[in-house]
Structures are given as structure tokens and as C-alpha cells.
Design a protein around this motif. Structure first.
Motif, short mmCIF file in Angstrom:
data_model
loop_
_atom_site.label_atom_id
_atom_site.label_comp_id
_atom_site.label_asym_id
_atom_site.label_seq_id
_atom_site.Cartn_x
_atom_site.Cartn_y
_atom_site.Cartn_z
N PRO A 256 0.77 -1.15 0.07
CA PRO A 256 -0.07 0.06 0.08
C PRO A 256 0.87 1.25 -0.07
O PRO A 256 1.87 1.25 0.39
CB PRO A 256 -0.72 -0.15 1.52
N LEU A 257 0.20 2.28 -0.50
CA LEU A 257 1.13 3.59 -0.88
C LEU A 257 0.62 4.58 -0.01
O LEU A 257 -0.66 4.80 0.37
CB LEU A 257 1.06 4.02 -2.22
N LEU A 258 1.12 5.54 0.53
CA LEU A 258 0.96 6.78 1.39
C LEU A 258 1.36 7.71 0.51
O LEU A 258 2.74 8.12 0.15
CB LEU A 258 1.65 6.90 2.51
N MET A 259 0.58 8.74 0.06
CA MET A 259 0.95 9.78 -0.81
C MET A 259 0.70 11.15 -0.05
O MET A 259 -0.29 11.35 0.40
CB MET A 259 -0.07 10.05 -2.15
N SER A 287 -3.41 5.96 0.17
CA SER A 287 -4.06 6.76 1.00
C SER A 287 -3.33 8.22 0.93
O SER A 287 -1.99 8.14 0.72
CB SER A 287 -4.00 6.15 2.52
N THR A 288 -4.16 9.24 1.31
CA THR A 288 -3.49 10.54 1.06
C THR A 288 -3.37 11.13 2.53
O THR A 288 -4.19 11.17 3.26
CB THR A 288 -4.09 11.33 0.08
N PHE A 289 -2.28 12.12 2.49
CA PHE A 289 -2.08 12.90 3.42
C PHE A 289 -1.58 14.38 3.25
O PHE A 289 -0.84 14.54 2.06
CB PHE A 289 -0.89 12.36 4.43
N ALA A 290 -2.40 15.41 3.79
CA ALA A 290 -2.06 16.58 3.44
C ALA A 290 -0.65 17.20 4.19
O ALA A 290 0.06 18.05 3.49
CB ALA A 290 -3.02 17.82 3.80
N TYR A 291 -0.18 16.70 5.30
CA TYR A 291 0.95 16.97 5.93
C TYR A 291 1.50 15.52 6.30
O TYR A 291 1.19 14.56 6.52
CB TYR A 291 0.59 17.66 7.16
N PRO A 292 3.03 15.86 6.47
CA PRO A 292 3.86 14.76 6.32
C PRO A 292 4.22 13.80 7.58
O PRO A 292 4.56 12.73 7.58
CB PRO A 292 5.29 15.27 5.94
N ASP A 301 7.95 2.00 10.55
CA ASP A 301 8.10 0.29 10.97
C ASP A 301 6.92 -0.28 10.27
O ASP A 301 6.15 -1.07 10.95
CB ASP A 301 7.87 0.51 12.66
N SER A 302 6.90 0.05 8.87
CA SER A 302 5.68 -1.05 8.23
C SER A 302 6.12 -1.22 6.89
O SER A 302 7.30 -0.61 6.29
CB SER A 302 4.24 -0.16 8.33
N GLU A 303 5.26 -1.96 6.09
CA GLU A 303 5.56 -2.01 4.69
C GLU A 303 5.23 -1.15 3.76
O GLU A 303 5.21 -1.11 2.55
CB GLU A 303 5.09 -3.32 4.40
N TYR A 304 4.30 0.00 4.42
CA TYR A 304 4.03 1.03 3.33
C TYR A 304 5.01 1.73 2.70
O TYR A 304 6.11 1.86 3.25
CB TYR A 304 3.30 2.03 4.30
N ILE A 305 4.66 2.04 1.32
CA ILE A 305 5.66 2.88 0.74
C ILE A 305 5.17 4.23 0.63
O ILE A 305 3.67 4.63 0.14
CB ILE A 305 5.65 2.42 -0.86
N CYS A 306 5.96 5.20 1.12
CA CYS A 306 5.58 6.79 1.17
C CYS A 306 6.04 7.44 -0.28
O CYS A 306 7.32 7.44 -0.41
CB CYS A 306 6.27 7.44 2.24
#
Length: 370
Positions: A256-259, A287-292, A301-306
Motif C-alpha cells: 500500500p502507498l501513502l501519498m 491513502s493521502t495525507f496533506a501533511y507529512p 515501522d511498516s511495509e507502506y511505501i511513502c
């Protein structure tokens, strides 16, 4: 009255001419030419009297206005409160109320009215005055303030900086305020988050400088690039390594991705369209984030890709906790140059030059324009 007077005099001249014509030989060209000239000269004289009268009345009207009211009007439009404006001008509330009464009489408008919750609000007329009054006050300052006399060590200047967002302001404000505290203790700076959509909003916010990515008219606003931003891939140190660009598509489909972006910074749908064109149709979950901050914490500490900006990685990401990879293909509209903006009239303003140099040097020491 003046139109009536003019018409009355013309009628008298015509009547005199008519009476004399009756006593003359009508076919005499000499006499006709003489009286036509006589009539024309009288008409010109009357028009000259009329124009001079209009100019005199205009000058008398302007001289009857106290131009010091501009300062009070500027404060009232800015503060939208009689009490706050009075404190700013070191006047009593009663004194400023009297001045407001004069301004209402001049503009034939209430200017300030009570709105919802008894909060004072500007009328449409008052809102239309904000831009011209700010421009006039700026020009008056340019005329009467000696710009060459600016000395940061003793100056009590008050600057206002508009920033693209709070995160951007955090990139330069710590160093700027430390420097000012040490070397220019009497200077004050306000930093606001500003969505500037044109010259009018730049002036209305009373900004000395703005930093960000704005579409502003080049004939009124100067700009200079201070640093470059591009999207990068960030993963945990414990994450499987992205070896080359061929494995990138597998990673994006597998994890999963974090944008981290705001809508005006980056178009996620456009990014995945490019991915599909390059690697074939993919099944992306993101999933999207407005702030980092939150996204970086999750990624740690996860398999997420940012997917975030290079500036965020350089300033917030601990190199001991993350791996960073460039996106191995060009993404149009995502390589941004953040710019420094100022009004064209402030180009040679010594105080503005000093502030621009401070901010420019802070960014140049941290980031690259490449």
C-alpha cells in the motif's frame, strides 16, 4: 447654474446680433463675417469661464478633505474594528469614531457595520477601497521614508511574509528569527499562510514578501526561484529494497502507498496514469495525507511505501530509519521551483532587499535549485 448662465449669455449675444442684422444690409459679407467672429469670440470666452470654474470647484473640493484621514481609513479597513484601529493609531475610541463619521460623510457609505454576533464587517464600498488605499499608502511611504537610511541593527521595521503553508514557513523561520533576535532585535515579522490568487490579494494581505508557487502578474510582482522540489519514494530501512525501476511497478502493486501531497501540489491520478503507461495496468491501493508527520511515522515501522517531496525527506526523514529512491521516470507538473515574490515597487527598497537576502540565503544553504 453655470449651464444656465452660459445659455443666457449666448441668448443675449444672439439677440444683439439679430437686432444689428436687421439694421444692416443682409448681403454685406463684410458685416456678416464681422458679427460671426464677434459671436464666436464671445462663445469661447464663456466656455473658458465655465472650464476654469469647474477646475476651481474640483480643487476646492479636494483641498477641503483632510488627507490625514487616509491613515485612519487604512487602519479601519485593515483592523475592521474601531477599538483596534484606535489602539494602532494611539487615538481614543471617541476620536476615531468621530473620524469614521467624517469618512462616512465623504463616501456616503457606512463603511463599517455590525454583522452576525455584533462583529464589525466591511460594506461592499469599504471592500472596494482596500486595494486603492493600500497602494496609495505604499506610494506615500516610498515618497516620505528614506529607504537608504535602513539599518537592521536599529530599525523598528515590521514585515509581513506570506507562506505557501505552515510546513514551508517552518523551513526558514527558525533560522530567520534566531538571526533577527541576535542582530536586529527591534524588527518584527508576521508570517501568515496565504493562498494568493492575484496582485489584489497580495496587496490586500499587506505582504512585503511571499514564498511559494503562485501565479502572479509579472508586470507588478517580481519573483526569484529559491529551491527546487521533486517527488521521491521513501520506505523503511527494514523494507525490501527497490533494486531498479522494473521492480518499482511490482512494489506499487504489492504494497500500500501513502501519498503526501496537497491537491495543488501533486495529482495522484495523473501519477498512476503514467505508471500504467510505463508498466501496464496496475492495481494500486493508496491513502493521502496533506501533511507529512503522520505518513512518515507510519512508514517508519511498516511495509507502506511513502511518496513525498524531496524537501520533506531532507528536513524530516531520519536517514538511519528510511531508504530514499528517486522515481525513475519524469513526471510532468511535479518538479516545482518555490519562488520568492515581492512587489515591483519594492525592488530597490533597502528594507525589502535585506529581508529577501536573509530568506534567500537560508534556502540556498539548505536546498538546491538543480
Amino acid at each position: 447654474l453655470y449651464k444656465r448662465l452660459r445659455c443666457f449669455l449666448i441668448v443675449i449675444c444672439l439677440h444683439q446680433f439679430y437686432e444689428k442684422i436687421k439694421r444692416m444690409v443682409l448681403n454685406s459679407k463684410i458685416f456678416l463675417r464681422y458679427y460671426f467672429d464677434y459671436l464666436l469670440c464671445n462663445t469661447i470666452i464663456i466656455y473658458r469661464i465655465y472650464i476654469k470654474t469647474v477646475i476651481y470647484r474640483y480643487c476646492m473640493k479636494l483641498s477641503g478633505i483632510n488627507l490625514n484621514l487616509l491613515v485612519a481609513l487604512d487602519a479601519l479597513l485593515d483592523e475592521q474594528s474601531v477599538t483596534k484601529a484606535a489602539n494602532r493609531l494611539n487615538l481614543s475610541q471617541a476620536q476615531l469614531s468621530y473620524i469614521l463619521k467624517e469618512l462616512r460623510s465623504i463616501f456616503d457609505d457606512k463603511l463599517l457595520v455590525r454583522g452576525v454576533g455584533y462583529k464589525m464587517e466591511l460594506t461592499e464600498k469599504a471592500i472596494s477601497l482596500i486595494l486603492p488605499v493600500n497602494e496609495i499608502m505604499g506610494k506615500i511611504e516610498d515618497i516620505f521614508i528614506d529607504q537608504d537610511a535602513f539599518s537592521p541593527k536599529v530599525s523598528k521595521a515590521h514585515f509581513k511574509i506570506g507562506s505557501w503553508d505552515d510546513y514551508l514557513s517552518s523551513l526558514f523561520s527558525p533560522e530567520l528569527f534566531k538571526d533577527i533576535y541576535r542582530n536586529s532585535p527591534n524588527i518584527n515579522i508576521d508570517i501568515i499562510s496565504a493562498d494568493i490568487d492575484g496582485y489584489s490579494s497580495f496587496v490586500t494581505n499587506k505582504l512585503d514578501i511571499a514564498i511559494g508557487i503562485y501565479d502572479l502578474p509579472a508586470n507588478k510582482i517580481c519573483s526569484e526561484a529559491v529551491f527546487n522540489v521533486k517527488p521521491v519514494i521513501l520506505v523503511s530501512k527494514h523494507h525490501e529494497t527497490i533494486k531498479d525501476d522494473k521492480s518499482l511497478n511490482c512494489f506499487f502493486n504489492k504494497y500500500p502507498l501513502l501519498m503526501v501531497y496537497r491537491e495543488r501540489d501533486f495529482d495522484a491520478d495523473f501519477f498512476f496514469e503514467l505508471m500504467d503507461k510505463k508498466y501496464g495496468k496496475g492495481n494500486y491501493k493508496y491513502s493521502t495525507f496533506a501533511y507529512p508527520e503522520a505518513a512518515l511515522k507510519i512508514t517508519e515501522d511498516s511495509e507502506y511505501i511513502c511518496i513525498t517531496s524531496s524537501v520533506i525527506v531532507e528536513t524530516l526523514a531520519d536517514p538511519s530509519k528510511y531508504q530514499v529512491f528517486d522515481i525513475p521516470f519524469s513526471i510532468p507538473k511535479t518538479d516545482y521551483k518555490f519562488n520568492l515574490y515581492w512587489k515591483k515597487q519594492d525592488t530597490d527598497n533597502q528594507a525589502n532587499i535585506w529581508l529577501r537576502n536573509k530568506i534567500r540565503n537560508i534556502f540556498r544553504n539548505k536546498f538546491s535549485l538543480e
